[in-house]
Structure formats: structure tokens, C-alpha cells
Scaffold this active site. Sequence first.
Site, short mmCIF file in Angstrom:
data_model
loop_
_atom_site.label_atom_id
_atom_site.label_comp_id
_atom_site.label_asym_id
_atom_site.label_seq_id
_atom_site.Cartn_x
_atom_site.Cartn_y
_atom_site.Cartn_z
N CYS A 2 0.84 -1.19 0.00
CA CYS A 2 0.00 0.00 0.00
C CYS A 2 0.88 1.25 0.00
CB CYS A 2 -0.94 0.10 1.19
SG CYS A 2 -2.08 -1.27 1.31
N ARG A 28 3.96 -0.10 -4.73
CA ARG A 28 3.71 -0.64 -3.39
C ARG A 28 2.42 -1.46 -3.32
NH1 ARG A 28 6.90 1.90 0.38
NH2 ARG A 28 5.52 1.19 2.04
N TRP A 78 -2.57 -2.77 -1.66
CA TRP A 78 -2.20 -4.17 -1.77
C TRP A 78 -3.09 -4.87 -0.74
CZ3 TRP A 78 -0.09 -8.12 1.27
CH2 TRP A 78 0.45 -9.21 0.56
N ASN A 104 -1.88 2.06 5.70
CA ASN A 104 -1.02 0.97 5.25
C ASN A 104 -0.65 0.18 6.49
OD1 ASN A 104 0.97 -0.65 4.11
ND2 ASN A 104 2.53 0.96 4.10
N GLY A 105 -0.83 -1.14 6.47
CA GLY A 105 -0.48 -1.94 7.64
C GLY A 105 -1.64 -2.85 8.01
N GLU A 498 18.48 -16.82 -7.58
CA GLU A 498 18.02 -15.48 -7.97
C GLU A 498 17.45 -15.51 -9.40
OE1 GLU A 498 17.35 -12.96 -6.40
OE2 GLU A 498 17.43 -11.26 -7.77
N LYS A 502 13.62 -14.41 -10.24
CA LYS A 502 13.27 -13.35 -11.20
C LYS A 502 12.25 -13.87 -12.21
CE LYS A 502 14.38 -10.70 -9.47
NZ LYS A 502 15.04 -10.29 -8.29
N GLU A 505 8.72 -14.49 -10.58
CA GLU A 505 7.90 -13.36 -10.14
C GLU A 505 7.41 -12.48 -11.29
OE1 GLU A 505 9.91 -10.87 -7.31
OE2 GLU A 505 11.77 -10.93 -8.42
N HIS A 521 19.78 -35.96 -6.85
CA HIS A 521 19.04 -36.51 -5.71
C HIS A 521 17.54 -36.24 -5.80
CE1 HIS A 521 22.80 -37.62 -3.87
NE2 HIS A 521 23.25 -36.40 -4.14
N LYS A 620 6.34 -3.97 -3.69
CA LYS A 620 7.78 -3.73 -3.56
C LYS A 620 8.27 -3.86 -2.12
CE LYS A 620 11.73 -2.31 -5.26
NZ LYS A 620 12.43 -3.38 -5.99
C1 F6R Z 1 12.49 -10.04 -5.50
C2 F6R Z 1 12.31 -9.04 -4.46
C3 F6R Z 1 12.00 -9.52 -3.09
C4 F6R Z 1 12.76 -8.69 -2.06
C5 F6R Z 1 12.29 -9.05 -0.65
C6 F6R Z 1 13.05 -8.28 0.41
O1 F6R Z 1 12.74 -9.45 -6.73
O2 F6R Z 1 12.40 -7.88 -4.69
O3 F6R Z 1 12.25 -10.88 -2.94
O4 F6R Z 1 14.13 -8.92 -2.21
O5 F6R Z 1 10.93 -8.79 -0.53
O6 F6R Z 1 12.85 -6.92 0.28
P1 F6R Z 1 13.83 -5.87 0.95
O7 F6R Z 1 15.15 -6.01 0.28
O8 F6R Z 1 13.18 -4.54 0.72
O9 F6R Z 1 13.92 -6.24 2.40
#
Ligand code: F6R
Length: 625
Positions: A2, A28, A78, A104-105, A498, A502, A505, A521, A620
Site C-alpha cells: 500500500c 507498493r 495491496w 497501510n499496515g 536469484e 526473477k 515473479e 538426488h 515492492k
Molecule cells: C524479489 C524481491 C524480493 C525482495 C524481498 C526483500 O525481486 O524484490 O524478494 O528482495 O521482498 O525486500 P527488501 O530487500 O526490501 O527487504
Amino acid sequence: MCGIFGAVAREGDVSGALLEGLRRLEYRGYDSAGLAVVTTRGDLEVRRAEGRLAALAARLRESSFGGSASVGIGHTRWATHGAPVERNAHPHRDCGGELVVVHNGIIENYLDLRRDLAARGHRFASETDTEVLAHLVEENLKAGAGGPADAGALARAVHVSLAGVRGAYALVVLSRSHPHTLVAARADVPLCLGLARDATYCASDVPAFLDRTREVIFLHNGEVAEITAGGYALRRLEGERVERAPTRIDWDAAAVERGGYPHFMLKEIHEQPDVLAAAAFDRLDEARGDVRFEDPLFDDDERWRKVSRIDLVACGSALHAGFVGRFYFERLARLPAQADFASEYRYRAPLPADGALFLAISQSGETADTLGAAREAARRGLPVAAIVNAVGSTLWREAHGVVGTHAGPEVGVAATKTFLAQLVALYLLAIRAGRARGALTVEQGRSRIHDLRALRAHLGALLEGQTRAAIARIAEREKDAKGFLFLGRGLQYPIALEGALKLKEISYLHAEGYPAGEMKHGPIALVEKALPVVALATSSPLLEKTFTNMQEVRARGGKLIAICSRGEAAASEVADEVLEVPAVPEDLAPLVNVIPLQLLAYEIARLRGCDIDMPRNLAKSVTVE
Ligand code: F6R
């Protein structure tokens, strides 16, 4: 999770600023959006729409506010409590249409509060936890002394209301009867004020108003701000006044624009050579073969010598950086290190070790699990260090020592440049620890610094070279694959994780990252033509073993895409497709190898028509557990 935004201006209309601020906060959350203003005619008007901000903008074009407004609030959601439909969109109203709230929260005791409020005659229009806030403030505003002329009445009503609220919140209240004031409050969820000459803003994050001001006040937990066009007054929930000097943010306002790229993610991928320089170069001390940090915590050699173990803790991509960091500390500083999910670490009651250092890694500095783990570590008496991108964020403030990653604002929901910046910060910290503990000589330190400086040109060459065309070809061919497997050994295993994250997501394809040697395994059962396997096979002492694992895939009819160091001939014999990357020292290969994987995910998501910068179900900054 949010985005909230508010504006009070001396004159003129703020609705454009509100929409623009929300646009910059849309990363967000994007389940619904809404705005509320008090017009110069004294009406409190609300517009809300399900879905993206564009739907709200369209709603406003169909049904504009009935007059100009110099005060207003907005929200981009969100969803947590209640489906992502219009009736659950913020702002939420009280019964009488007197005031509105954006939040937000999570209000943990909202069911109890809602039951009590309903018993006292309040009518609810949504399924959200937020709506109780509007009704609570409504009651306390009515109960309190003073009418519209009493400028402090709204803030007092918010203070009284929050005394009975449990949970995490950043909220802003706008009332028809107090049209020159917004009241904002924060507990465990970020909120900041932007101070401009002719207006004051409040927002979940700085980029919302970066084009209007760089003077920022970060609210701390338990603070309530009374915001007017001319400034603000800050109090603790208990009532005492707080004075705080603004922080000047030097991020470039253009950094939160796409700058000609079709997506923020692509722009942020391309910024990585400069991010490397920003995160590292001013800290390198060639003469001493060492690294200098702004925070004295990291400059104390004696302290480093006493560290017995490092607990790296983070979520998502930041944890993958932590997995690489574990190697760095062990190799460069001969320092035992472990890396763990913040959501696990915080409830695992990890055994305390004399001399352990807790190191949190976070782009936003607001991730609820990472903050929870850091607080738990502090409670157990561990010194808490943090690698953070967002200046002034909660983790930044609460940690005993901070390494800023200086990557600038990252808008694309998928982390790219901040992941690279985290790797750089970990590498620098490991050099520092290695020098302080005598595990690295001056010469060895110098040589590593030299490698890091040289890396910028390699990253630039990789982004400008042929790799992009080869990736586009692979993406076209594999965009409908049933899934992907990413394999790597040692330092490359976290990069396999990673790469898989990527792809998952942003393209919604299933993908797994696996240690190459572990594949036999179990996951090897998945291998068939329809499952492309990406092998990270750049130069390293483990390369021959990785080749063996690639042969195992090939022997079972698997389709192999190999990331190889330039000039590594053997790979082309094993792999169906080779993506060449510049040859760099093994420890720096994660910073290089992640780039083709970011681009591969990007290209596949683009071809599948996915919303790259705002993938479904994600946000985010994850400020809930
Ligand atoms: C993946 C991504 C998330 C963040 C995770 C931690 O692309 O962005 O997996 O890495 O939510 O977020 P931060 O770094 O803000 O604590």
C-alpha cells in the site's frame, strides 16, 4: 504494501499532485486506488476504483471533483483484509461522511474494535481492518471539545483513537471540518513528510514527492504529525512534542522516471555499472588495500577481530545476496557465516554466540520479517549491522551500524540493481573484515579493489554486447516452456536461486534454483525436452564438476543453456545454447552472471505479455509478516 500520499497546499489544486504521487507509489500495491479532497466549497469528496491507478484516473475524468481543493489524501492498495474491490478501496469513511482515512499496515484487534463500534451504532461499508480507524476518529472527534475553529481537535481525536489500536500502521486522516490540516501517524510502517515552500506532503516513500522537495522528515514509531501547508507539528502518542531536523535527500528526481526505457526493470538493469561505482568506488582505499565506510562501526579493527560469527538475515533476493555474502566472509575474512530467512530466524530462537554479529540486508529497510529478526537479535544482545538502500528507513535508523548501498530508488518490483549493490556491499565488508583480521594482506586487498574497479567496464560491455540478442532468441523459443531449472555450484548456487526467482515473479513460469551437484538426488527426474535447464558455468575451480552435471542433463535429453566465461570452449560442446559473459575473477562472477538471468526473465515476461514492473500479487515493500 500500500502506498499513501497526502498534500496540503497554501493555494491551488492538489488533485494532480495526488495522482502523480500515487503513480510514483504504485509499485507498493495496485489492487485498487482512491483519492479524497476537501473542495473550496467545503465538500469532502471521494473517488475510488478497483484495479490500477489508470482506472482511478479514468474515474476522475468521468466525474471530476466539484471544485478546486488544496488538501487531499490518496491510496494505492495491496489487499490484506477484504477482496480487491471498490468497496474495500481506501479512503474509508466514517458514518457521517465527515472524515476519511487512508492506511497501510494491519490493525490486529480490528474485529474487537469493529464489534464494539457496531454495538454503539456504527455502520460499516467494507470488510477492511482500516475502516475501524475512521469510525474511532469519528467518535473521538465528536466526544472531544472544540469545533472547526479548534485546529488541534482532529489531532487529539487521532491520539485518543490510537490508544486502543493494536497493530502496524501508517495512516492519514482528512476531515471536512478541518480543511487546512492532515493528521498522520505511524507504528512500524514507513511514513515521511516532504517540506516544500508552498505545501507539505506526507507519503509512504520519498519518491512520491521527490520532484517537489528533497527536505524530508521521517516519522518514528509512535509519532503523530499535524500537517499544514506551512509545516508540521510532531508529537509522541503519549503527547510530548518532538523536534527533528529534516534530512536532505540527494537522489535525482529523474531516477524515479523511466528515462526512455519501456520498463523500470530494464532501466534499472542497465543502471548496474553505475550502481557498482556508486556503491563502491568512494569507499576504496587503494593505498591500504582496504575499504573505508562512513559508519565507524565497521572501521574498528579491534571489533572485527572479536567477531566470531556473522548471521546474515534477509528475505527474497536480499537473502540470495546474503548466501553469496556467506562465501565472501568465509573466504576473504576467514569468518564463519550463516545466512537465513528472516521469517525463520526471528522465531527460531538462534543460539547466542559470544561475538556474533547480526547483519540484516534489505533494499527497503521496511520488510517486516527482516525488521522483526533484527529486533529479536538486538533483544538477545547481538550488535545489529545492516545493508540498506532506503535512506532513513526503519532498519537504517534502528541498526547499530549501516552500510548504505547508494543504488538510488528502485521502482520495478523485481529487485535488480539493488541486488547487485547488496553484493558489492557484502564484498566490501568482507574485504574490510579480512584486512582487520589479518586474513588479507595489503597486496591481496589492493588486488581485490583493482578487480572491483575493472568490473564496471565488464558490466557495461555485457549490457551493450551481443548477449541481449542471444537472450531474446532464447526467450522467444522458451517463452511457453513448462518451467525452468537453474543450476549452479558454490558462489553460483545463490545466483541460480536469484535467476529462478526473477523468472517466477515476473513471468509466472515455474522455476527452481538448485545446487548443480544436488540435482541427481531428485530434480533430475524433471529433466526432459520441455524443461530448459540454465547452468551457471563460468570459470571456477568447480567448473569441471559443473560440466559433469551438465552432461547428466544432456544425457537425459534436457535442453541446456549455459552461462560461460568468454573463451570457455568446452561449454559449447555440452550446451545447446551458450551465453557468453566477460571473464572475471571467480568471486565477482555473481555480479556478472546475474545480469543475463535478469534479462532472460525480462524478455520472457515481455513476450508473455506480463506486467513487468508490477507483477500480480506482489508489492515492492513487504511491511506485513
Ligand atoms: C524479489 C524481491 C524480493 C525482495 C524481498 C526483500 O525481486 O524484490 O524478494 O528482495 O521482498 O525486500 P527488501 O530487500 O526490501 O527487504
